[in-house]
Design a protein around this motif. Structure first.
Motif, mmCIF file in Angstrom:
data_model
loop_
_atom_site.group_PDB
_atom_site.id
_atom_site.type_symbol
_atom_site.label_atom_id
_atom_site.label_comp_id
_atom_site.label_asym_id
_atom_site.label_seq_id
_atom_site.Cartn_x
_atom_site.Cartn_y
_atom_site.Cartn_z
ATOM 1 N N ALA A 35 0.826 -1.208 0.000
ATOM 2 C CA ALA A 35 0.000 0.000 0.000
ATOM 3 C C ALA A 35 0.863 1.262 0.000
ATOM 4 O O ALA A 35 2.034 1.245 0.410
ATOM 5 N N ASP A 36 0.272 2.377 -0.456
ATOM 6 C CA ASP A 36 0.955 3.670 -0.498
ATOM 7 C C ASP A 36 1.059 4.224 0.930
ATOM 8 O O ASP A 36 0.030 4.524 1.555
ATOM 9 N N ARG B 176 8.457 -3.069 4.990
ATOM 10 C CA ARG B 176 9.375 -2.992 3.846
ATOM 11 C C ARG B 176 10.835 -3.024 4.284
ATOM 12 O O ARG B 176 11.735 -2.943 3.441
ATOM 13 N N LEU C 233 -0.678 7.735 1.423
ATOM 14 C CA LEU C 233 -2.134 7.649 1.332
ATOM 15 C C LEU C 233 -2.708 7.007 2.601
ATOM 16 O O LEU C 233 -3.713 7.486 3.151
ATOM 17 N N GLN D 184 1.505 4.441 8.596
ATOM 18 C CA GLN D 184 2.613 4.685 7.674
ATOM 19 C C GLN D 184 3.878 4.000 8.170
ATOM 20 O O GLN D 184 4.600 3.352 7.400
#
Length: 421
Positions: free
Chosen positions: A207-208, A228, A211, A221
């Protein structure tokens, strides 16, 4: 980063001194033997859910071969302290995250770290008798995920190092685990993510981040970036100093008088003072609360009062007076109170900042809180107390633990017996 987690902690503690419990279904019950709060893998296989009321399964337990134990907090707390100290020997940094989990900062090549994970498991089994799993990864969120993988894949031998696994293998696992398997994402948040098409850990990782920050929070976030491999949640070695401290219990029989509740508050405030002394901390804010059973609708009462103390303190006399006085005028005579507690906030390390002599009580100069802890540790909870907390025997409202195992490591009268043949 490694996360070391004791498997089925409460049950494992019970098994350390009672090997007859190995391989059989075991459950540990909540305060007053109310509900199931911990299960062995064998108990889980029977379909016993977490939170199941004991009275619902008590009659079936013998047929299942199910063994029940009351919560033995003294044993669990002591074994936890031993386990965390031992884990810390392997780490450059350590954050004790909970009673059975610790984050460790490790240094070395991927293979060296995997070997360290195995060494931790061996040392824990040898010196504490507790089985652990170790998850190793570049970030805390991934370390939690790796620990989960280690638990669910016995072939890994209890250690999962993501850096030694093929990337495609990690991707495959993430694509099969629901997004609620991510550290910090529970049911309600998981449903919101599912509504956006984020069903698995792999979906969340893809996902972003910006966003998702706008739709949720900066914590989301950070979670995505951690998945990651970018560290965003650092080890917090001083975490314990930032937490609140709570002493709360349910009663085996309701307390219906105001003097009785004053006795409860005295005992709880002094127990909290002992914890402060052991942690070398002070408090400047206390919340005192009590409550009736949610099932007792005819006479419900849930008073809660927060008191700001004049200065940071760990003085049991000051805390006792504040706790007893806080609920004056809020308690109702004749109401059957089923629980009560004391919560300390605004904590600070003792000696962190100088105090004016006018705010340092004579009891603090004499370390009365520490003294109470030493005496009760050696002679029992009813051996000493201030004011109404001075009991010659446990009060009839104290927590019921009918199925409790001995406090093998914290009570001289309950030491384990070893018979040589």
């Amino acid at each position: 980063m490694a996360l070391v987690d004791v498997n089925s902690f409460y049950v494992s503690c019970e098994r350390v001194f009672d090997p007859r419990l190995a391989g059989v279904p075991v459950v540990v019950l909540s305060n007053n033997d109310g509900c199931v709060v911990a299960r062995s893998s064998e108990a889980k296989a029977l379909g016993i859910p977490l939170g199941e009321p004991w009275f619902k399964i008590a009659a079936q337990a013998p047929g299942w071969g199910l063994i029940q134990r009351s919560s033995n907090y003294e044993l669990y707390g002591d074994l936890s302290s031993r386990a965390m100290e031992l884990m810390g020997r392997f780490a450059a940094w350590q954050e004790v995250y909970s009673i059975d989990e610790s984050f460790l900062g490790l240094v070395g090549s991927p293979q060296v770290l995997s070997n360290q994970g195995g060494a931790i498991r061996t040392a824990m089994a040898l010196h504490t008798g507790l089985p652990v799993c170790v998850g190793i990864a570049p970030t805390k969120t991934l370390a939690k995920f790796a620990n989960r993988v280690a638990k669910q894949n016995p072939a890994m031998g209890g250690v999962c190092n993501l850096d030694t696994m093929p990337a495609a293998h990690v991707d495959h696992i993430m694509a099969r685990v629901p997004v609620t398997g991510v550290w910090g994402i529970a049911g309600r948040l998981g449903k919101r993510l599912n509504a956006l098409g984020v069903l698995t850990i792999a979906d969340l990782r893809a996902a972003d981040p910006l966003l998702m920050r706008r739709k949720f929070s900066v914590l989301m976030q950070r979670t995505i970036l951690e998945l990651r491999g970018t560290p965003c949640i650092e080890l917090d070695t001083e975490r314990a100093d930032k937490l609140q401290m709570i002493f709360s219990r349910s009663f085996s029989t309701p307390v219906t008088t105001v003097p009785g509740m004053h006795q409860v508050m005295s005992l709880y405030a002094q127990a909290a003072a002992v914890r402060l002394a052991r942690a070398n901390q002070l408090t400047q804010s206390m919340t005192v609360f009590a409550g009736t059973s949610h099932f007792h609708r005819s006479a419900s009462s849930f008073p809660s009062v927060t008191v700001r103390l004049p200065a940071p303190t760990a003085d049991p006399v000051v805390l006792t007076r504040a706790a007893v006085g806080a609920l004056d005028g809020h308690l109702v005579e004749g109401v059957p109170y089923a629980r009560a507690g004391v919560m300390l906030t605004d904590l600070s390390p003792a000696g962190y900042q100088p105090q004016f002599d006018a705010f340092v009580t004579v009891h603090e100069r004499r370390n009365i809180g520490e003294l109470l802890g030493r005496v009760t540790d050696k002679f029992g909870a009813t051996s000493i107390g201030l004011g109404r907390a001075g009991l010659s025997a446990p009060a009839d409202w104290t927590m019921s633990r009918r199925y409790s195992s001995p406090r093998y490591t914290t009570d001289w009268a309950e030491l384990a017996l070893v018979i040589a043949r």
